[in-house]
Design an enzyme around this catalytic site. Structure first.
Site, short mmCIF file in Angstrom:
data_model
loop_
_atom_site.label_atom_id
_atom_site.label_comp_id
_atom_site.label_asym_id
_atom_site.label_seq_id
_atom_site.Cartn_x
_atom_site.Cartn_y
_atom_site.Cartn_z
N GLU D 132 0.85 -1.19 0.00
CA GLU D 132 0.00 0.00 0.00
C GLU D 132 0.88 1.25 0.00
O GLU D 132 1.53 1.55 1.01
CB GLU D 132 -0.92 0.02 1.23
CG GLU D 132 -2.02 1.04 1.08
CD GLU D 132 -2.78 1.31 2.39
OE1 GLU D 132 -3.70 2.16 2.34
OE2 GLU D 132 -2.45 0.71 3.42
N LYS D 262 -9.56 -15.26 15.38
CA LYS D 262 -9.64 -14.71 14.02
C LYS D 262 -10.91 -13.91 13.77
O LYS D 262 -11.36 -13.78 12.63
CB LYS D 262 -9.52 -15.82 12.95
CG LYS D 262 -8.46 -16.88 13.21
CD LYS D 262 -7.07 -16.33 13.02
CE LYS D 262 -6.00 -17.24 13.62
NZ LYS D 262 -5.66 -18.40 12.84
N ASP D 336 0.76 -14.49 12.61
CA ASP D 336 -0.39 -14.95 11.85
C ASP D 336 -1.24 -13.74 11.48
O ASP D 336 -1.95 -13.18 12.33
CB ASP D 336 -1.19 -15.94 12.70
CG ASP D 336 -2.31 -16.58 11.92
OD1 ASP D 336 -2.63 -16.10 10.82
OD2 ASP D 336 -2.88 -17.57 12.41
N HIS D 427 -1.46 10.54 -0.76
CA HIS D 427 -1.77 9.35 -1.52
C HIS D 427 -1.55 9.59 -3.00
O HIS D 427 -1.18 8.69 -3.74
CB HIS D 427 -3.23 8.91 -1.28
CG HIS D 427 -3.36 8.04 -0.09
ND1 HIS D 427 -3.20 8.50 1.19
CD2 HIS D 427 -3.61 6.70 0.02
CE1 HIS D 427 -3.36 7.49 2.05
NE2 HIS D 427 -3.61 6.41 1.36
#
Lengths: 435, 435, 435, 435
Positions: D132, D262, D336, D427
């Site tokens: 990104e 999760k 993870d 950006h």
């Protein structure tokens, strides 16, 4: 600037602690008129016209009538019915200020409700104060279903009322240290809290941290009172003791949205506020078909869709409408109906058995009830509690079980109606009042 | 098995549609006794003793007295006060079933409340029905603060009442197609819905999908009624029309936890149920110090801590206790107090100005109120509405603004008390009723 | 103080509007070195040692090596593997700054995955980048189950990417007026937004009010890009246009926690962020028993318990572990893995059929995926997308369906394992890496 | 039907308990090939073409190449870059199955990050794996701000990893009894759990009840591992012991959405999953103005609006974008990344001081990190951990503090950009990769 919330050295705090403790122990009867005096004084020379009060005794028919006259003068409205109350206003001390009369809320009787509780056992006729047409009929119908199914089993799983002070520190590190200290000094904190109350017992203190704050929940059992006031007072005393002992508190606030009094919250749904009660039953499909013109399989399908709907919509209750029965019982029996905010939360869990039987349970995680104190002793409210055999000390668990059993009856009644589409129909027959 | 929820071919559905529409249009007055008849019949030969009813006219003093006698027989309890009501029970048709008497809930007067609304303008004396000591005093004190600060500005931002049927399909794909069809046929659906009501207008239909379901929210404006019943009836008619037109619906359910009637939900906090009302004011710190013995800087600090506390605890209201004022006004004025579940949600937004002034706003996203229908026409409740100039048609927005303004006064009063630690003190002075 | 967020009269705003529009339309290539220049400058004379950059071209092996050397000097750590990348750093412009090398994340292949989508049709071998032992095996097993069950049906229900500016006004009343104006001027706002983008189309603007604020959600379709940047730019242009037209805005902020980028929220679970995709299948119990050593009845019971568990715990996903498959695919294919925050939300809806068949659906309400832009064009990531036939324009819906189908396979695999208690066992056999 | 979940008499359960314990203690190395054998067998005679595996040793370059060839045959896609990995696949046992190659995720360096932790002290250069654009630049800028402000203070408030089995009983009453038994037998349960692990220590067991279920959370400390697997195994052993001792369990499930692995949940935001870490700092406004072209007063205003926005939208994080930094560090260091679902939750608390200084804190309640086990030992990931001095035992708290400090830098950088409107601009300058 107010001083206690802020820590300004050990000495000041100990002083303040003694002062606050004194205040908490010895409610100064002389103070009250003072408050009134100040209030009256401020109106002098102002256009603001306050509601009239009688300095000597404001809890009389005369004082109430003076206020009704005042309303007529100010608004032109006669309070014929509002002033038609049947009790002596002197009984209202501690319940209401600037009393003018009453709201007469109609009570319908539902029942018999058959309860297989640990405290409530047998049949009860339940007073429901409401103006919502069909509500009593609907609960009554559910009670009939559950009667024929053998009654509602009720179990109280937990019991705790809390205040939730937050403490601020210089940084998170001091916050963590305080947390450890608080755990280590629980016995002394408990002692400080319990100096202010006979029936309140501090059970434990939950801690939640964020930034430089420690949010706590002081959990009490409160006997037959709902306990919001006694826990408030006990926690204030505990905080005063803490502030006197622990140097590094920058501020503390007695409430910071972690007890969520009069509001619904996930933390209360998880950790209980008031009573956590389960009502459960297994109902043969034959009864749904015969009594409710409904069917357990279709009800179960609807339940699955509602479960997901509630999960998506972010609701505090995946059931149907427990607030209806709870509110109606709360108003009838002098509970604080503002607690419907918390008490409306519920968890429904149902199973369709292979033979079509329907196991249904509703868990109310924050049922806030009392059989003593608050509005329970008011004239009509006490009669309603007594009709259930629940007025006064030693009865709060019986009452909690009756409420939960009532809720379950209402859930199955509306649940049946939705799938049977009697719902709209029944509303139409009994109607809402259309003036 | 009930038929309408299930789609069984076009023909059956059209028939059912006509039947249901017929039923909805022409409430059959003869049907009601039939229902009662069935109910009485079932008790024969059973041990279950139902509450007695008068088949010919159940809304009389005699019928009520018969039930009071029945309670005395069954429970030994006299209902002296419960049966002391001042109105004719015949006015209760459509409000309650199996009427036995009333709960007399004490009303205290608070005020004057100064409102700068678009509908409510000027001073109001507010009837608060409660048994919680200090509540009236606390709101009254807040009203004084706001009076001196120039009053409360109120704005109604939105207005919608909904029913939320869910539709099931063979798979998600058919669900999506139905969603498109529903958007395209909005005008016809609206027409079908509005056949059943004069005051209800269907504004739009929100859609939410999951699995093979489409959850909808049918949003209506409902005039001066709260509108739960009229939206129920209108949406049932709309669903019947839909089911008659659209082949592929496997099931539909009139409610699936997306209107969250009598429950608090994020979807209603986002999308409004009832009125979405903002009350706001800017208060000089001098007033906090003089009137509330408090301070805006400390209140603001407490607010920040409460905001985060509420975010962590998952509460439906980052403010203090709006449910208290709302419930007390709801009971006094014949609103459905079970709606406190939804109406207790609130968003508080405050700013501390550089000069110490405190901007404070409270937004109530789901304020469910009526000035017509339901319990608003009951004897005492109507007097209370009239005292506010709010009884009957054309007044619901005025009433909503008064409620919101009252709430703001209570927020600032308790907010002050918490930081000033008058909170516990004031509870102690006025006390809860200790019998 | 920065100027655009604040409204200071019409003139200043129009100027600023033109300036901002100019900036948005013509990204000034010369500006970048300036930024870098400033950054290098600040380090002079300071002890702070910034990461070295090459002012002329920072996207070279040499620049990367210089940084690896720098790390060795600063920390003593050789970056032997990190610097073992197989592509030309010049391809990284727009993807990363201060590039030093790569994380090599192992990819396991699962499949074949059989998809019956509208876009994805047939068999796919799915690359899963993970270091969690058993993950690939578990998804692979689920894919085998679903293969034998005839594949996974997938449907894209909605598609929208948003930015969510908030606007502040003097009071709620002006906020409401702005809301009306915004609805009326949607076409012009849309035009202003779309000047900045070819693929982004503004679909609608949601409004949510509280206090004196209007929170909005500008919803776009964004073609094959994920679209966070294009919606950011388009919304900034729209806001500039709005600020130039509408006098009374006190402040606006481009984001205020209503798009909840990189965060999970109820509003996105309700209203979709990215793609809303459903994957569903009906699986005969015989397959569960044979392939999964499990049973649909027991799985369904576990599901019911999990549904309630998730409702109580306040989870954003009542399913099992969709984030596992999503993250592994995201890393493999160059998606922004930080979007796992949003994309981890899911709604599971299951039905146990009378014959033991198990209908299971999973709805992912905020699946944020791209087949174009972002990291999708990186060397390994592009190969992984191409392996699925999904690289580049016109493929994003195919890819979304493959992800959703993969998720469903993983849900049923873990769901089976939990009830079969293979879960712990299988983790033990394949183990986590224990160095 | 699987047997352990169901209680069928004491005898069977004890047998099963021994069997399960045996299995947990002695991972049967011979079992793995058996699993593979079964898997290969099923493909015979089917059209399904599974991914090829090498029965003797699947963790070799040859096996990986065979799979890359297979992909070329099946899809036509060469995996030139995917197969360009720099390590020996034999190191991957326990990390991935059916390994084919790697995703190369670009790493940018940010820093120096100045941390004043209890474990992390001094300057760090932080590897961020991301595609990104602007992410590294933005965090780098924030690190510069905080460097000049004197660094980030970090504190670990809590540490716990859990599994959450649910137990079903005949009714709520038996559920409550079990809860009491479980509390009384904690020491034995702890012993049973800890037979399976050296580093895991069972701290306590939370209980949550609904209907006839007891949901529990077994809370462990897990040393330097993230601990999901060891807690899984330990809790399974504990459950086996419990099932062998306690007669009345009807079913139990090892997971029922109360650990929310999760997934993001309120219960984990309240009660911690992984590390609960606070990062905080006080920054002079002069630095915001000079370095960020921003202003603390405007940032604070934006924060207030965002706080309310997040409360309304039901977000799991009232801050800006902590998931960005967390994900980039997770991928770089072998965490993870699916745990971004939980780890993305955050509580921001900020204060504007009278002199314009800005106190800012971010609390990450569920930061799941490891410096040992899982993906931490992979070639590039280990180098990244070592670059931070954090690889292996004894380092997990240091690493957690570095992550939290990084997050805070990113919050202030984006927070500044939003109000400075550099956000869109930046950006645009660095851009997203537009192929």
């Amino acid at each position: 600037m107010p001083s206690v919330g802020t820590r300004r050295g050990h000495h000041a705090c100990v002083q303040r602690y003694e002062q606050l403790l004194h205040m908490l122990r010895l409610p100064d009867k002389e103070a009250a008129p003072g408050v009134r005096k100040r209030e009256m004084a401020t109106t002098t020379g102002s256009e603001r016209v306050p509601v009239p009060r009688d300095r000597d005794d404001d809890y009389t028919r005369e004082a109430a009538t003076a206020r009704a006259d005042f309303i007529r003068e100010q608004t032109g409205q006669e309070l014929e019915h509002v002033t038609s109350y049947s009790f002596d206003p002197s009984t209202l001390t501690g319940n209401v200020e600037q009393f003018v009369g009453v709201a007469q809320v109609p009570i319908g009787l539902a029942g018999p409700l058959l309860v297989n509780g640990e405290h409530a056992q047998g049949e009860f006729y339940v007073p429901l104060a409401t103006a919502e047409g069909t509500l009593v009929a609907s609960y009554n119908r559910g009670m009939r279903l559950l009667y024929e199914a053998g009654g509602v089993k009720t179990t109280i799983m937990d019991d705790r009322m809390q205040r939730a002070p937050a403490f601020l520190f210089a940084s998170a590190r001091e916050a963590r240290e305080f947390g450890e200290w608080l755990r280590e000094n629980f016995d002394d904190v408990k002692k400080a809290a319990e100096t202010t109350t006979k029936s309140g017992k501090l059970q434990d203190i939950e801690q939640y941290t964020a930034g430089r704050m420690v949010y706590t929940r002081f959990n009490y059992t409160t006997g037959d009172a709902a306990g919001q006031n006694l826990t408030g007072k006990a926690t204030a005393a505990a905080c005063a003791w803490i502030a006197g002992k622990y140097e590094d508190i920058e501020h503390f606030f007695l409430e910071s949205n972690f007890a969520t009094d009069k509001k619904s919250s996930q933390v209360n749904m998880l950790h209980t506020r008031g009573k956590r009660v389960v009502a459960e039953a297994t109902i043969p499909n034959e009864l749904f078909q015969r009594i409710m013109r409904s069917d357990s399989r279709l009800m179960y399908r609807a339940r699955q869709v509602s479960n997901l709907g509630g999960f998506m919509s972010g609701v505090n209750n995946n059931g149907a409408h427990s607030a209806n029965g709870i509110t109606a019982m709360f108003i009838a029996t002098g509970q604080d109906a503002a607690n419907v905010a918390e008490s409306s939360a519920a968890f429904v869990y149902a199973e369709l058995r292979e033979n079509g039987d329907y196991y249904y349970s509703v868990t109310i995680p924050s049922l806030i009830v009392a059989t003593y104190g608050g509005g329970t002793g008011l004239a009509t409210q006490r009669e309603c509690l007594e009709m259930l055999g629940c007025y006064g000390k030693g009865n709060v668990r019986t009452f909690a079980e009756i409420v939960a059993a009532t809720v379950l009856c209402g859930e199955l009644s509306l649940g049946s109606a939705i799938v049977a589409e009697e719902w709209v129909e029944s509303h139409d027959l009994y109607g809402r009042n259309r003036p």
